[in-house]
Each structure stands twice: as C-alpha cells, then as structure tokens.
Motif scaffolding. Structure first.
Motif, mmCIF file in Angstrom:
data_model
loop_
_atom_site.group_PDB
_atom_site.id
_atom_site.type_symbol
_atom_site.label_atom_id
_atom_site.label_comp_id
_atom_site.label_asym_id
_atom_site.label_seq_id
_atom_site.Cartn_x
_atom_site.Cartn_y
_atom_site.Cartn_z
ATOM 1 N N PHE A 174 -1.713 15.276 -9.162
ATOM 2 C CA PHE A 174 -2.322 16.563 -9.493
ATOM 3 C C PHE A 174 -3.821 16.464 -9.723
ATOM 4 O O PHE A 174 -4.514 17.477 -9.751
ATOM 5 N N THR A 175 -4.329 15.249 -9.918
ATOM 6 C CA THR A 175 -5.759 15.061 -10.181
ATOM 7 C C THR A 175 -6.444 14.369 -9.007
ATOM 8 O O THR A 175 -7.382 13.601 -9.187
ATOM 9 N N ALA A 176 -5.939 14.669 -7.791
ATOM 10 C CA ALA A 176 -6.477 14.011 -6.598
ATOM 11 C C ALA A 176 -7.967 14.290 -6.412
ATOM 12 O O ALA A 176 -8.688 13.491 -5.828
ATOM 13 N N GLY A 177 -8.435 15.421 -6.909
ATOM 14 C CA GLY A 177 -9.847 15.758 -6.760
ATOM 15 C C GLY A 177 -10.740 15.147 -7.813
ATOM 16 O O GLY A 177 -11.964 15.333 -7.785
ATOM 17 N N ASN A 178 -10.155 14.423 -8.749
ATOM 18 C CA ASN A 178 -10.921 13.806 -9.834
ATOM 19 C C ASN A 178 -10.652 12.299 -9.823
ATOM 20 O O ASN A 178 -9.707 11.829 -10.456
ATOM 21 N N PRO A 179 -11.470 11.519 -9.112
ATOM 22 C CA PRO A 179 -11.210 10.073 -8.976
ATOM 23 C C PRO A 179 -11.117 9.348 -10.305
ATOM 24 O O PRO A 179 -10.291 8.441 -10.462
ATOM 25 N N GLY A 180 -11.940 9.731 -11.280
ATOM 26 C CA GLY A 180 -11.903 9.057 -12.572
ATOM 27 C C GLY A 180 -10.579 9.242 -13.276
ATOM 28 O O GLY A 180 -9.968 8.279 -13.763
ATOM 29 N N ALA A 181 -10.120 10.491 -13.332
ATOM 30 C CA ALA A 181 -8.825 10.777 -13.973
ATOM 31 C C ALA A 181 -7.684 10.135 -13.208
ATOM 32 O O ALA A 181 -6.721 9.630 -13.806
#
Length: 437
Positions: free
Chosen positions: A244-251
């Motif tokens: 679900f956080t594919a757009g947020n590399p850090g998360a």
C-alpha cells in the motif's frame, strides 16, 4: 548412466540410514561426496560445493529455525499451547479437531513460509495430541498439509511467486485459482487422509508440552494466540503495508524490514519473553533456560538440514537437473501435464520443493510459449509437481521424521504419501480448471 548414478546415490542414502543405522548428517556428507565423484565433479570443486550447499541452506533458515524452536518451547512450558488446545477442543470438539488443524494451517500458511509455519505451529500439534491422547501424526498431518499446499501453490511464497514472474502470469488470478484448488486438496490430503494414520505410533524425543498447568495459571487466550502467532501478524501486516506504500520508498523499506521472517521472529521472541515468560512469574534466567533446552533439541535437525543442502548443491553444480529436463522436452504430452511431470521428477532428484519448482521454470517456459498454455495454470501445475513424493533428499522429510519420532517406513506412509496426494490432487484441480475457464 546419469539415471543409474542418481538411483545409486539415493539407494545408498536409504541403505546407510535404515540398514546400517548411520548418523543422517554423516550419511549425507558421504553420499554427497560419492555423487560428486561419480558425476565427474573436479576434486578442487567438491569442498567449495560442500561449503556452499550447507551455507546456502542454513544461511536462510538457521535464525528462523532456532528462534522458532525457542518460541515453540516457551509456548509449551508457559501453558499457552495448553490454552489454545483447550479452546480448539471446546470450539470444534475432538471429532472435528483435524478440521480445526487444517483451518489453522490454511490461515497461517497464506502469509507464512512453510519452514516458519512448521516450527511456529509444531507446539500446538504436540499439545493437542498429548492433552487429548490422540496420535501425533493423525493430528499433525492436516495442519502440515495446509502449510504445504500454501507453500507450493500461492504467492507470495518463493516458488509460485518466481514462477508467476517468469511465466508472466497474473498474480491475482494465480492466487484465486490456487485458492480454489487448495481447498479440496487440503480436505482430501489432510483430514480425510489422516483417518488412515491413526495407527501410526510416534517415538519422539522432542517435548514441547509440559505437565498440565492449573487453569488459573494459564495465560489468557488472547495472549496465547497473539504471542504464538505474532510472526504471522508481523509478516502479514508488513507485507500488506509495503504494497500500500509503493509510492513511498522510505515507508516501504521499513515495512519490508518488519515483514522479514528473521526480523519478525526476533521481535516475537523479545515480546514473548515478557508475555509468556516474565509476566507469568518466571525470571529472565528461567526463560533463557527454556531457550537453551530448545536449542539442544533442534541441533541435530539443523545439521541434517545443512547436510541435505550439500547433496542438492552437488546435483545443481554438476548440471543434473538440466540434463534430466532436456530429455523430458522430447515427450509428447499436454503442456500442463508435462510441466507437472518435469517439476515432479526434479523434486524426486533434487529434494526441496522450491528448488524443483525454480529448476523446472526455465524448461517449461519455452514449452508454454510454443503451446500457448494458460500461464496462470502453468504456475499451479509446476507448483503441484514440485511437491510430489518428498523423500530422503528433501530436508522437510527429515524434519518431519525427527520431530514426529518415526522410522523410515512410517515416514514414507505418512509424510511422503501426503505430499504425493497434494501433488496429484493439485494436478487434477489444474486440469479441471483448464476445461472450465
């Protein structure tokens, strides 16, 4: 000549462990060196292959196996397994306890790899069998059937996931078709087949269960379940959150870290040390003593797993799998059946299901393109074939044998037969779906 060498090596392994009663760890090393020499491996490569085989096999499993054994021992001596077993008995009754075990294995097996699930759930199997005086194999097979089916059929497990990518299949369809096939396969090879195993006696030296603890001293059901299945939750939640956080590399990196089986097991041990140890009145030293006992009990299993990896590596480094598969390409049969057969033969020769499935992928892919077979069903066909007839060159065979305290004959009649049924029923399900869709 190649087939003769394979038969000779596997036959020698069986003879030395059954007739000569030789230590399994030593037997694997002897047979591995014998196989390397017979297959023409240069002498200078043999030590490197031994080191790589045992290192690769244990490198990815040792943390999970050791921590899983420690957690399992604590779940047993703390009374958590007793609480869970009692609740399962009350919910399903003894008559349907094998169905409850299958359901548990199905749910846990979706996010959890087989090896992790085995060592996590084995104390529950021991507890149910001991508390209600039921045969250990009769109780264990339904749960292990479900774990095995999930491991061989469904992403994100290593083999079906890799096959999905290589065959350019649709992961959602693979999961859906796999789940449809998994349900009847688990029922037939699990609770129904287990009815034939009530007469198999176990003589295990491993004791996950302790004497009955008074009801008032048992951990609560919620604490018992959460502490026991915390790795499942961490891996499942971490994997879902990462997608679900594919757009947020850090998360995404953080969630992948949490979902790693090794990290999940470390976190679980830290939490369970308190919830099932200190909180129940034990000192930290007493909990550490429990962990030390667990490590002693699984040390031989670790050695067997590592030595089995040596034989697998010999077969891979000498190109045996490729030669066998090349010969199978000449057979004229339906592509889904051929994919299953290639994976099944590689499973017989190489051992681990994941290795057999991945080794089959490179051979099956060009055949699939030529015949325009459904790639989603081909993933499941190869996955089913990779589970066929687990025997002496498969580490899961020895882990099951040692934990359940069986001789070779009874291991073949229970574990090997169950894995073969899963494989055949899985193939039948694939062929039926191929006619319907």
């Amino acid at each position: 000549m190649l087939v003769f060498i394979l038969i000779l090596c596997i036959g020698t392994l069986i003879v030395l462990t059954t007739w000569a009663k030789m230590n399994v760890f030593l037997t694997f090393i002897i047979v591995s060196v014998m196989a390397a020499l017979l297959l023409g491996m240069p002498l200078e490569m043999i030590p490197k292959t031994i080191n790589k085989g045992i290192g690769d096999m244990l490198g990815s499993l040792v943390v999970v196996i050791v921590l899983g054994g420690m957690l399992g021992k604590l779940v047993g001596v703390s009374g958590a397994a007793q609480r869970i077993a009692t609740s399962m008995r009350n919910a399903f009754g003894e008559k349907y306890i094998t169905w409850a075990m299958s359901l548990t294995g199905l749910i846990v097996g979706i996010p959890l790899y087989y090896n992790v699930g085995f060592f996590l759930l084995i104390p529950i199997i021991f507890s149910v069998a001991s508390r209600y005086k039921l045969p250990l194999v009769y109780i264990g097979i339904p749960m292990l059937t479900a774990l095995s089916v999930m491991h061989g059929f469904l992403p994100p497990h290593p083999s079906p996931m890799a096959l999905t990518v290589q065959f350019q299949a649709d992961i959602a369809k693979v999961f859906l078709y796999g789940f449809i096939i998994a349900i009847p396969t688990i029922i037939l090879a699990g609770p129904i087949f287990a009815k034939t195993l009530k007469g198999i006696k176990s003589n295990t030296s491993i004791t996950f269960t302790a004497e009955d603890i008074p009801e008032e001293r048992l951990p609560s059901l919620a604490t018992s379940i959460l502490s026991s299945l915390l790795p499942v939750l961490l891996i499942g939640v971490g994997s879902a959150a990462a997608s679900f956080t594919a757009g947020n590399p850090g998360a995404q990196k953080i969630w992948h870290f949490i979902a790693d089986p090794n990290i999940a097991m470390v976190g679980t041990i830290l939490i369970a040390t308190y919830t099932l140890g200190i909180r129940t009145g034990r000192t930290l030293k007493q909990v550490m003593d429990v962990y030390a006992d667990a490590i002693k009990e699984i040390s031989l299993i670790l050695l067997i797993i590592g030595s089995a990896g040596i034989l697998k590596q010999v077969f891979i480094d000498t190109g045996v799998s490729g030669q066998i598969a090349d010969g199978l390409q000449q057979l004229n049969m339906p592509p889904l059946l051929l994919g299953w057969l290639i994976a099944a033969i590689l499973r017989l020769c190489l051992g681990p299901a994941t290795v057999a499935g991945l080794a089959a992928a490179g051979i099956v892919f060009p055949l699939m393109q030529q015949t325009h077979a459904d790639p989603n069903l081909m993933v499941l066909s190869v996955g089913a074939g990779s589970l066929f007839c687990s025997h002496v060159n498969d580490t899961s065979f020895w882990v099951f044998k040692e934990y359940f305290g069986l001789d070779m004959k009874r291991t073949f009649l229970s574990w090997t037969m169950m894995e073969s049924l899963v494989s055949v029923f899985g193939l039948i399900g694939v062929l039926i779906l191929n006619m319907v869709i």
